[in-house]
Design a protein around this motif. Structure first.
Motif, PDB file in Angstrom:
ATOM      1  N   ALA A  88       0.848  -1.205   0.000  1.00  0.00           N
ATOM      2  CA  ALA A  88       0.000   0.000   0.000  1.00  0.00           C
ATOM      3  C   ALA A  88       0.881   1.253   0.000  1.00  0.00           C
ATOM      4  N   ASP A  89       1.993   1.179   0.722  1.00  0.00           N
ATOM      5  CA  ASP A  89       2.927   2.303   0.774  1.00  0.00           C
ATOM      6  C   ASP A  89       3.455   2.615  -0.639  1.00  0.00           C
ATOM      7  N   LEU A  90       3.777   1.559  -1.383  1.00  0.00           N
ATOM      8  CA  LEU A  90       4.285   1.768  -2.750  1.00  0.00           C
ATOM      9  C   LEU A  90       3.182   2.318  -3.654  1.00  0.00           C
ATOM     10  N   GLU A  91       1.985   1.776  -3.508  1.00  0.00           N
ATOM     11  CA  GLU A  91       0.862   2.289  -4.319  1.00  0.00           C
ATOM     12  C   GLU A  91       0.619   3.771  -4.016  1.00  0.00           C
ATOM     13  N   GLY A  92       0.773   4.120  -2.718  1.00  0.00           N
ATOM     14  CA  GLY A  92       0.592   5.520  -2.312  1.00  0.00           C
ATOM     15  C   GLY A  92       1.613   6.441  -2.965  1.00  0.00           C
ATOM     16  N   GLN A  93       2.740   5.869  -3.388  1.00  0.00           N
ATOM     17  CA  GLN A  93       3.767   6.673  -4.058  1.00  0.00           C
ATOM     18  C   GLN A  93       3.634   6.586  -5.580  1.00  0.00           C
ATOM     19  N   GLY A  94       2.513   6.041  -6.024  1.00  0.00           N
ATOM     20  CA  GLY A  94       2.229   6.029  -7.466  1.00  0.00           C
ATOM     21  C   GLY A  94       2.655   4.771  -8.202  1.00  0.00           C
ATOM     22  N   VAL A  95       3.230   3.804  -7.489  1.00  0.00           N
ATOM     23  CA  VAL A  95       3.651   2.566  -8.160  1.00  0.00           C
ATOM     24  C   VAL A  95       2.393   1.743  -8.463  1.00  0.00           C
ATOM     25  N   ARG A  96       2.349   1.158  -9.668  1.00  0.00           N
ATOM     26  CA  ARG A  96       1.176   0.352 -10.056  1.00  0.00           C
ATOM     27  C   ARG A  96       1.569  -1.110 -10.239  1.00  0.00           C
ATOM     28  N   PHE A  97       0.584  -1.988 -10.096  1.00  0.00           N
ATOM     29  CA  PHE A  97       0.847  -3.432 -10.208  1.00  0.00           C
ATOM     30  C   PHE A  97       0.354  -3.952 -11.557  1.00  0.00           C
ATOM     31  N   LEU A  98       1.157  -4.823 -12.176  1.00  0.00           N
ATOM     32  CA  LEU A  98       0.744  -5.407 -13.457  1.00  0.00           C
ATOM     33  C   LEU A  98      -0.075  -6.683 -13.254  1.00  0.00           C
ATOM     34  N   HIS A  99       0.226  -7.434 -12.176  1.00  0.00           N
ATOM     35  CA  HIS A  99      -0.509  -8.677 -11.897  1.00  0.00           C
ATOM     36  C   HIS A  99      -0.877  -8.742 -10.418  1.00  0.00           C
ATOM     37  N   ASP A 100      -1.899  -9.557 -10.116  1.00  0.00           N
ATOM     38  CA  ASP A 100      -2.124  -9.875  -8.707  1.00  0.00           C
ATOM     39  C   ASP A 100      -1.299 -11.123  -8.369  1.00  0.00           C
ATOM     40  N   THR A 101      -1.422 -11.595  -7.122  1.00  0.00           N
ATOM     41  CA  THR A 101      -0.545 -12.706  -6.714  1.00  0.00           C
ATOM     42  C   THR A 101      -0.870 -14.017  -7.429  1.00  0.00           C
ATOM     43  N   GLN A 102      -2.074 -14.122  -8.000  1.00  0.00           N
ATOM     44  CA  GLN A 102      -2.431 -15.340  -8.753  1.00  0.00           C
ATOM     45  C   GLN A 102      -1.972 -15.252 -10.215  1.00  0.00           C
ATOM     46  N   GLY A 103      -1.352 -14.146 -10.571  1.00  0.00           N
ATOM     47  CA  GLY A 103      -0.873 -14.002 -11.949  1.00  0.00           C
ATOM     48  C   GLY A 103      -1.920 -13.384 -12.873  1.00  0.00           C
ATOM     49  N   ARG A 104      -3.072 -12.929 -12.316  1.00  0.00           N
ATOM     50  CA  ARG A 104      -4.088 -12.294 -13.173  1.00  0.00           C
ATOM     51  C   ARG A 104      -3.652 -10.865 -13.501  1.00  0.00           C
ATOM     52  N   GLU A 105      -3.892 -10.482 -14.753  1.00  0.00           N
ATOM     53  CA  GLU A 105      -3.429  -9.171 -15.211  1.00  0.00           C
ATOM     54  C   GLU A 105      -4.278  -8.052 -14.593  1.00  0.00           C
ATOM     55  N   LEU A 106      -3.603  -7.045 -14.003  1.00  0.00           N
ATOM     56  CA  LEU A 106      -4.316  -5.894 -13.445  1.00  0.00           C
ATOM     57  C   LEU A 106      -4.175  -4.677 -14.363  1.00  0.00           C
ATOM     58  N   THR A 107      -3.010  -4.577 -14.978  1.00  0.00           N
ATOM     59  CA  THR A 107      -2.775  -3.492 -15.930  1.00  0.00           C
ATOM     60  C   THR A 107      -2.366  -4.147 -17.248  1.00  0.00           C
ATOM     61  N   PRO A 108      -3.051  -3.862 -18.342  1.00  0.00           N
ATOM     62  CA  PRO A 108      -2.704  -4.531 -19.607  1.00  0.00           C
ATOM     63  C   PRO A 108      -1.279  -4.198 -20.050  1.00  0.00           C
ATOM     64  N   PHE A 109      -0.571  -5.224 -20.513  1.00  0.00           N
ATOM     65  CA  PHE A 109       0.792  -5.014 -20.999  1.00  0.00           C
ATOM     66  C   PHE A 109       0.815  -4.076 -22.211  1.00  0.00           C
ATOM     67  N   SER A 110      -0.333  -4.018 -22.899  1.00  0.00           N
ATOM     68  CA  SER A 110      -0.379  -3.149 -24.088  1.00  0.00           C
ATOM     69  C   SER A 110      -0.192  -1.672 -23.698  1.00  0.00           C
ATOM     70  N   GLU A 111      -0.377  -1.369 -22.401  1.00  0.00           N
ATOM     71  CA  GLU A 111      -0.194   0.028 -21.944  1.00  0.00           C
ATOM     72  C   GLU A 111       1.279   0.379 -21.734  1.00  0.00           C
ATOM     73  N   LEU A 112       2.141  -0.657 -21.672  1.00  0.00           N
ATOM     74  CA  LEU A 112       3.551  -0.383 -21.349  1.00  0.00           C
ATOM     75  C   LEU A 112       4.315   0.174 -22.546  1.00  0.00           C
ATOM     76  N   THR A 113       5.281   1.036 -22.244  1.00  0.00           N
ATOM     77  CA  THR A 113       6.191   1.514 -23.299  1.00  0.00           C
ATOM     78  C   THR A 113       7.617   1.289 -22.806  1.00  0.00           C
ATOM     79  N   SER A 114       8.569   1.363 -23.714  1.00  0.00           N
ATOM     80  CA  SER A 114       9.965   1.108 -23.330  1.00  0.00           C
ATOM     81  C   SER A 114      10.489   2.193 -22.384  1.00  0.00           C
ATOM     82  N   ASP A 115       9.737   3.245 -22.208  1.00  0.00           N
ATOM     83  CA  ASP A 115      10.143   4.329 -21.319  1.00  0.00           C
ATOM     84  C   ASP A 115       9.751   4.059 -19.858  1.00  0.00           C
ATOM     85  N   ASP A 116       8.897   3.052 -19.662  1.00  0.00           N
ATOM     86  CA  ASP A 116       8.428   2.745 -18.305  1.00  0.00           C
ATOM     87  C   ASP A 116       9.484   1.957 -17.530  1.00  0.00           C
TER      88      ASP A 116
END
Ligand code: SF4
Length: 422
Positions: A89-117
């Motif tokens: 939660a501390d990391l999320e509060g600093q703006g860090v986002r998660f790509l998967h949950d602990t079961q491996g389900r996608e939370l943020t689509p990989f299609s949103e990623l760029t090489s700058d991330d």
């Protein structure tokens, strides 16, 4: 051990002070006995080892460096960096986002990623397939890789087994990120299979010894090899061919006693000659924390209950709970918010995987003597969470003694006699 630069907010005034005192008195960690702190209405029995380990502090340092050095970049974690809700939660509060949950389900689509991330690999590591996917997107997977060196040590052990033509048996929870990562590496060097626990290892040994038919026996209610292990074997795995020569590696946070018994069982099934004698691959924190918890259970005669703090999906924490549950009432809690004014407590039940509320857990004892509580936490739990529980229980149950006086007494006891319960 290396000192890490982690945020001040994880430092704790009571538990941190206790740890400093204990490591000054015993820098080589020879004394595994618990500290006994008497706060009046409550006597705390605190094991010698618990809380942030090397791998967790390393991961926290790396991700915070990434945050401070890259204010203009988007930062993603592949999944929870460690299994602790406070830290995540501390990391999320600093703006860090998660790509998967602990079961491996996608939370943020990989299609949103760029090489700058920036994508941070968690302390458990990740699979070879995921590394390839991230590299394919042009992301730097080395700079912000927080994989714990003790996990990488398991991968090296596994690669050596594969190179020596042994099938790698991974003892771990097959859905856990670390086991998925270790299994994927094992699969890239040869045949591999995951066993969860002693019960599954016994079934595997029966298949190896021919005491159980690979095809199963529906009449006797026995499942086939494929029904039990089919989703947890490497591609092309043949139970006939690939269970002749085996070696075992572990998820680093498994129960030490179970780990040894599984190795002994499988060694007996294939014979010494066909078993690779790897030393166990548990990490130092798992071993230290389990030993210290057992010492607290052995030496804290008359403890009334145990409070274990950590993320409910934390493997190493759940094993501390299992150890305590065999001896006394044990409550697995996420933090001080679990404790209610009416002495009830919200806790996670391992057997049912459910949150339950138990009443009167902290009710005064009929003989008027102080409640004696074993207090510990997992390797991903900040000491501030342990402090908060200690202070909340003290406030609810009359543990009102001054902290300086309690520590002065503890220090006096330490220098005069072994630190056994009063
Ligand atoms: S529990 Fe062990 S393997 Fe996991 S991060 Fe800590 S030191 Fe590393």
């Amino acid at each position: 051990m290396r000192k890490f630069d982690i945020p001040q907010r994880y430092n704790s005034p009571v538990i941190g002070r206790l740890k400093v005192m204990r490591s000054a008195a015993d820098p080589r960690k020879r004394d595994v006995s618990p500290a006994v702190l008497n706060f009046g209405g409550i006597t705390w029995i605190i094991p010698r080892h618990f809380g942030f380990c090397f791998g967790v502090e390393n991961a926290i340092e790396i991700v915070h460096k990434a945050i401070y050095a890259n204010p203009d970049k988007r930062i993603f974690l592949l999944s929870q960096m460690i299994h602790n809700p406070v830290v995540n939660a501390d990391l999320e509060g600093q703006g860090v986002r998660f790509l998967h949950d602990t079961q491996g389900r996608e939370l943020t689509p990989f299609s949103e990623l760029t090489s700058d991330d920036i994508v941070v690999i968690p302390a458990f590591g990740t699979t070879v397939e995921m590394e390839a996917k991230l590299k394919g997107l042009g992301l730097d997977i080395e700079k912000f890789n927080t994989t714990c060196p003790f996990v990488e040590r398991v991968w090296k052990r596994s690669a050596k087994l594969g190179a020596d033509d042994f099938t790698v048996i991974v003892h771990g929870k097959h859905n856990h990120e670390e086991t998925r990562a270790t299994f994927s590496r094992a699969c890239s060097t040869g045949p591999a299979l995951v066993v969860k626990d002693r019960v599954e290892a016994e079934v595997l040994a029966q298949f190896i010894l021919g005491e159980r038919a690979l095809a199963g026996d529906p009449g006797a209610g026995l499942e086939s090899f494929d029904e039990i292990f089919g989703k947890r074997v490497s591609p092309g795995f043949s139970a006939v061919e690939h269970l002749q020569r085996i070696g075992v590696v572990n998820q680093t946070t498994m129960l030490a006693t179970e780990t040894q018994s599984i190795a002994d069982l499988l060694k007996a099934a294939v014979s010494d000659r066909n078993f690779a004698n790897t030393r166990d691959t548990l990490c130092y924190a798992t071993v230290d924390n389990q030993k210290a918890t057992l010492a607290a259970l052995d030496q804290a005669e008359g403890a009334d209950l145990a409070l274990i703090i950590g993320g409910f999906n934390s493997s190493n924490t759940s094993h501390l709970v299992e150890l305590c549950e065999t001896r006394l009432p044990t409550y697995f809690i996420s933090g001080a918010e679990a404790l209610n004014e009416d002495a009830s407590l919200e806790h996670f039940e391992l057997a049912s995987s459910k949150l339950v509320i138990s009443s009167d857990v902290l009710a005064p004892k009929s003989d008027g003597s102080p409640l004696r509580i074993i207090l510990t936490s997992g390797a991903s739990c900040p000491d501030t969470s342990v402090d908060a529980v200690l202070q909340r229980v003290n406030a609810l149950c009359g543990g009102g003694c001054d902290v300086d006086e309690v520590f002065a007494k503890f220090e006096g006891n330490q220098s005069e006699e072994p630190n056994l319960p009063a």
